[in-house]
Design an enzyme around this catalytic site. Structure first.
Site, PDB file in Angstrom:
ATOM      1  N   LYS A  42      12.106   9.573 -14.990  1.00  0.00           N
ATOM      2  CA  LYS A  42      12.221  10.951 -14.503  1.00  0.00           C
ATOM      3  C   LYS A  42      12.794  11.877 -15.573  1.00  0.00           C
ATOM      4  CE  LYS A  42      13.060   9.130  -9.857  1.00  0.00           C
ATOM      5  NZ  LYS A  42      14.105   8.873  -8.830  1.00  0.00           N
TER       6      LYS A  42
ATOM      7  N   GLY B   8      12.085  13.208  -5.608  1.00  0.00           N
ATOM      8  CA  GLY B   8      11.612  13.269  -4.223  1.00  0.00           C
ATOM      9  C   GLY B   8      11.291  14.664  -3.748  1.00  0.00           C
TER      10      GLY B   8
ATOM     11  N   GLY C  20      17.727  -1.676   3.069  1.00  0.00           N
ATOM     12  CA  GLY C  20      16.463  -1.140   2.578  1.00  0.00           C
ATOM     13  C   GLY C  20      16.623  -0.030   1.565  1.00  0.00           C
TER      14      GLY C  20
END
Length: 448
Positions: A219, A148, A201
């Site tokens: 990753k 991120g 979520g």
């Protein structure tokens, strides 16, 4: 007192970097908001304005909380690469193949820059796209594909460029880390915390990529390629997720002075013949409470890189979300606006080596094992005999009480430092045993 006659900063007169944006989900909308909110900062640091000129998504009418009416709309996102008013395409659609890959190939073939947050595409096709980008030449950037908003790709490509990286490892999936750290805090079992994470979520309706370790493996393979100058080899990442971890394992780890984290780890071993082999694996591990990774909780990512001169470096921050991921995307766009067009993986693809995979059997370390067995006499002796015959030395052993009316009990043990192949041999000896009612859980213990 001398007067300051310096002129105020003037807006850049350089032409804007014109951007086509494919994907208007949370990250795409976050990128639009960032470019609006921080327009002056971005322009000053890029040396020119960054301007979105075209967008594409599945549903044009969906309310995304941002105004997209001022941008040209493309129903077919793969056509964005052919637009004459576009310098860079940002791909935020996802998926290792399909339209995202077609768009990536078309963009680079057109000589335009590509910025992507698509870790699956880079893990599977990164070498091909890098070759195309170097030949075009066209910039290819993917900071947002790993961790991120954490600038770990840039950190490895630039900050540790003078170092030989000896090992890279860390927490690479925020969903799994949220589940494990919540189990740790509440004592709840995996299934209950997963359901809570889905309701909030934090986890997808189908969480397989996250809890199965596949997202972290994508990753890790990218980071290994940059860190060691090796061709990305996602297919040889040993991958095990967290679905087998129970609340009892969390409690036992705590009693031993550890926490459980899903760890992606890669390093290179050199054999006696000088051949270098790459070990890549994603597995739940026991992490000492004094280790920096033990304090990483919630949906946070953290990566540790160990350089031969820099020592241990820790990169930590939000591993997902609209703001952090959009921040990484725009950082790549700023680099392109400045004219930064170096090799996508730090060194040219032609100089990257295809290392053989390293087996983990010869690795030595301490290991945690947990067996689910029937509650009857002789089971413990059967397990310890298998360990003895395989050359595994037991450091500690705990037999926990009856956990169900069916009479199953948990047997947990820590093995002294030794070769991992001995653990595998012991498990093979026990494989056909009717005493075992579930697959044993095996976790390596990370050294401090």
């Amino acid at each position: 007192m001398a007067q300051d006659h310096s002129s105020p900063a003037q807006p850049s007169t350089s032409p804007p970097l014109r951007i086509a944006l494919a994907g208007l989900g949370t990250v795409g909308a976050g990128m639009i908001r960032l470019l609006e909110t921080n327009a002056d900062i971005v322009r000053a640091r890029a040396g020119r304005p960054l301007e979105i000129v075209a967008v594409s998504a599945r549903d044009r009418s969906k309310n995304r909380g941002v105004d997209i009416s001022r941008f040209a709309w493309e129903d077919d996102m793969t056509a964005m690469a052919a637009r004459g008013d576009v310098d860079v395409v940002v791909e935020l659609v996802g998926g290792s193949d399909g339209p995202a890959l077609t768009l990536a190939r078309n963009t680079i073939a057109a000589g335009k820059g590509l910025v992507t947050a698509n870790k699956a595409m880079i893990a599977h096709h990164g070498m091909e796209l890098a070759r195309l980008a170097e030949a075009a030449p066209a910039p290819l950037k993917f900071e947002a594909a790993v961790a991120g908003g954490i600038p770990v790709v840039k950190g490895l490509r630039e900050g540790t460029a003078a170092n030989a990286i000896e090992r890279i490892y860390g927490i690479l999936n925020g969903t799994s880390n949220y589940i494990l750290s919540t189990m740790e805090a509440t004592g709840a079992d995996f299934s209950a915390v997963l359901a809570e994470a889905q309701a909030k979520g934090y986890a997808e309706a189908d969480p397989t990529f996250d809890v199965g370790g596949i997202d972290a493996a994508h990753k890790l393979s990218i980071l290994a390629g940059i860190a060691f100058g090796t061709c990305i080899d996602f297919g040889n990442v040993e991958c095990e997720g967290i679905t087998g971890v129970r609340a009892a394992d969390i409690a036992q780890a705590d009693a031993l002075g550890y926490v459980i984290r899903l760890i992606g780890m890669a390093d290179v071993e050199t054999g006696g013949d000088g051949t270098q082999r790459l070990l890549q694996r994603v597995k739940p591990c026991l992490v000492p409470k004094g280790h920096p990774l033990a304090h990483v909780t919630g949906a946070t990512n953290a990566v540790v890189a160990e350089g031969n001169f820099s020592g241990r470096l820790l990169f930590q921050g939000a591993g997902a979300g609209d703001g952090p991921t959009a921040s990484a995307v725009v950082a790549d766009l700023i680099d392109i606006a400045r004219g930064e067009t170096s090799a996508p993986f730090s060194i040219p693809v032609a100089e990257m080596v295809a290392m053989e995979p390293a087996g983990s059997g010869a690795r030595t370390g301490r290991t945690y094992l947990r067996f689910t067995v029937t509650d009857r006499p002789g089971v413990l002796a059967e397990i310890t005999a298998a360990m003895r015959d395989a050359g595994v030395s037991i450091e500690s052993l705990i037999q926990q009480g009856r956990v169900s009316e069916g009479g199953e009990v948990l047997v947990a043990m820590v093995a002294h430092e030794g070769p991992e192949k001995n653990i595998a041999r012991a498990l093979a000896l026990l494989e056909a045993s009717p005493s075992l009612t579930a697959t044993p859980l095996v976790m390596q213990i990370i050294s401090g």
